[in-house]
Design an enzyme around this catalytic site. Structure first.
Site, PDB file in Angstrom:
ATOM      1  N   HIS A 109       9.386  -7.894   6.483  1.00 41.04           N
ATOM      2  CA  HIS A 109       9.775  -7.262   5.225  1.00 41.04           C
ATOM      3  C   HIS A 109      10.806  -6.158   5.405  1.00 41.04           C
ATOM      4  O   HIS A 109      10.909  -5.528   6.459  1.00 41.04           O
ATOM      5  CB  HIS A 109       8.543  -6.726   4.488  1.00 41.04           C
TER       6      HIS A 109
ATOM      7  N   CYS B   8      -0.108  -3.702  13.864  1.00 41.54           N
ATOM      8  CA  CYS B   8       0.834  -4.661  13.271  1.00 41.54           C
ATOM      9  C   CYS B   8       1.142  -5.776  14.266  1.00 41.54           C
ATOM     10  O   CYS B   8       1.163  -6.946  13.902  1.00 41.54           O
ATOM     11  CB  CYS B   8       2.123  -3.965  12.851  1.00 41.54           C
TER      12      CYS B   8
ATOM     13  N   ARG C 284      -2.836 -20.994  30.311  1.00 42.34           N
ATOM     14  CA  ARG C 284      -2.389 -20.834  28.932  1.00 42.34           C
ATOM     15  C   ARG C 284      -3.261 -19.821  28.193  1.00 42.34           C
ATOM     16  O   ARG C 284      -3.268 -19.776  26.966  1.00 42.34           O
ATOM     17  CB  ARG C 284      -2.413 -22.191  28.224  1.00 42.34           C
ATOM     18  N   ARG C 285      -3.956 -19.005  28.979  1.00 42.27           N
ATOM     19  CA  ARG C 285      -4.895 -18.040  28.391  1.00 42.27           C
ATOM     20  C   ARG C 285      -4.559 -16.600  28.761  1.00 42.27           C
ATOM     21  O   ARG C 285      -5.439 -15.731  28.743  1.00 42.27           O
ATOM     22  CB  ARG C 285      -6.316 -18.364  28.850  1.00 42.27           C
TER      23      ARG C 285
ATOM     24  N   ARG D 195       0.799  -1.226   0.000  1.00 47.58           N
ATOM     25  CA  ARG D 195       0.000   0.000   0.000  1.00 47.58           C
ATOM     26  C   ARG D 195       0.830   1.274   0.000  1.00 47.58           C
ATOM     27  O   ARG D 195       0.344   2.332  -0.387  1.00 47.58           O
ATOM     28  CB  ARG D 195      -0.924   0.020   1.226  1.00 47.58           C
TER      29      ARG D 195
ATOM     30  N   ARG E 200       1.554  -9.365  12.602  1.00 43.99           N
ATOM     31  CA  ARG E 200       1.069  -9.692  11.254  1.00 43.99           C
ATOM     32  C   ARG E 200       1.999  -9.122  10.194  1.00 43.99           C
ATOM     33  O   ARG E 200       2.100  -9.653   9.075  1.00 43.99           O
ATOM     34  CB  ARG E 200      -0.348  -9.161  11.039  1.00 43.99           C
ATOM     35  N   SER E 201       2.671  -8.006  10.512  1.00 45.28           N
ATOM     36  CA  SER E 201       3.485  -7.287   9.547  1.00 45.28           C
ATOM     37  C   SER E 201       4.612  -6.599  10.296  1.00 45.28           C
ATOM     38  O   SER E 201       4.368  -5.969  11.326  1.00 45.28           O
ATOM     39  CB  SER E 201       2.606  -6.256   8.812  1.00 45.28           C
TER      40      SER E 201
ATOM     41  N   ASP F  34       8.177  -4.187   9.795  1.00 45.86           N
ATOM     42  CA  ASP F  34       9.212  -3.421   9.101  1.00 45.86           C
ATOM     43  C   ASP F  34      10.529  -3.674   9.836  1.00 45.86           C
ATOM     44  O   ASP F  34      10.744  -3.168  10.933  1.00 45.86           O
ATOM     45  CB  ASP F  34       8.816  -1.943   9.121  1.00 45.86           C
TER      46      ASP F  34
END
Length: 282
Positions: A227, A166, A146-147, A21, A186-187, A189
């Site tokens: 990335h 992110c 575990r929660r 994007r 999730r993403s 830099d």
């Protein structure tokens, strides 16, 4: 820190070029992972200077539960979120809100749950849920759970956010008297964001370990889309030439997380190599 340099090398060697994007292509690698032992030192990169002051103020801002950056920008002169804020400083219901005031529904007093398709009307009220307070309470009272999860992904509210989160979930785990933390992102830099995320969540883990009487354990990090922006490649190759130094130490005052101020975080023996500047992709 060798784990970080290894991550950079893997993505440069194995990643694939992708559009995104921002208009600046990336070299992207799927599902990267690393972990560090927090007992070995505070994982603030030494192969370039990372601005510790900004890391800690960002963490304290997350803990404030606000949907704007005015405290961060105007009072503390930290501008790392300015690019995603509107003219009034509004960023929407991102990390601070989702950490401390996660929007939820609760049954009204005496209300009942009605299955979907039922003719009966369920009685609900809107509420806010403090995930951080709940996690700390669980660590104290049910450490084997575990929660102990904090989630920052709210699909129904993405359109209200200036930048969807992110780092979408972190999970605490207690073992052998140590507090461990796993962050799912999730993403990521790698040049700009990951060094901050690593330091921020490690500091949070150390602070909560203090409050709950535990020793620091492991910080583990999974990055789904790891990335490198193409205009960051040269800077990262320069960083790969540098030998990591000894990690600094971070001392945090033994007080509840909600009472911490910047002055409660003491960074010791941090001797980084020079700054490498990377442009921000917005």
């Amino acid at each position: 820190m060798r784990q970080y340099l290894d991550l950079v090398e893997r993505v440069l060697e194995n990643g694939v070029r992708k559009e995104n994007r921002t208009g600046t292509d990336t070299i992207s690698s799927f599902a990267e992972f690393y972990k560090v032992d927090l007992a070995e030192g505070f994982p603030l990169l030494t192969t370039k200077k990372v601005y510790f002051r900004s890391v800690i103020y960002e963490l304290l801002w997350y803990l404030r539960g606000e949907d704007h950056v005015r405290w961060l920008r105007d009072e503390k002169d930290v501008h790392i979120w300015d690019a995603w804020a509107d003219e009034d400083g509004y960023v929407g219901p991102i990390y601070p809100v989702l950490w401390r005031r996660f929007p939820s529904l609760k049954k009204k007093e005496g209300g009942t749950y009605s299955p979907q398709g039922s003719n009966e009307q369920a009685e609900w009220r809107y509420d806010e849920f403090d995930q951080v307070a709940r996690a700390i309470e669980m660590i104290k009272t049910n450490p084997n759970s575990r929660r102990i999860v904090v989630s920052t992904w709210h699909p129904a509210m993405l359109d209200e956010m200036r930048l969807p989160p992110c780092h979408i979930m972190y999970i605490f785990n207690v073992a052998d008297g140590k507090l461990n933390c796993h962050l799912t992102q999730r993403s990521g830099d790698i040049a700009l964001g990951i060094p901050f995320n690593l330091a921020c969540y490690s500091a949070l883990t150390l602070a909560i370990a203090n409050e709950t009487g535990l020793k620091p354990g492991t910080f583990a990090h999974t990055i789904v889309d790891a990335h490198i922006y193409e205009n960051h490649i040269d800077g990262l190759r320069e960083q790969l030439k540098r030998e990591p130094g000894k990690l600094p130490e971070l001392e945090i005052s033994k007080k509840p997380v909600d009472e911490l101020t910047f002055e409660d975080f003491k960074l010791k023996n941090y001797d980084p190599q020079p700054v490498i500047k990377f442009p921000v992709a917005v």
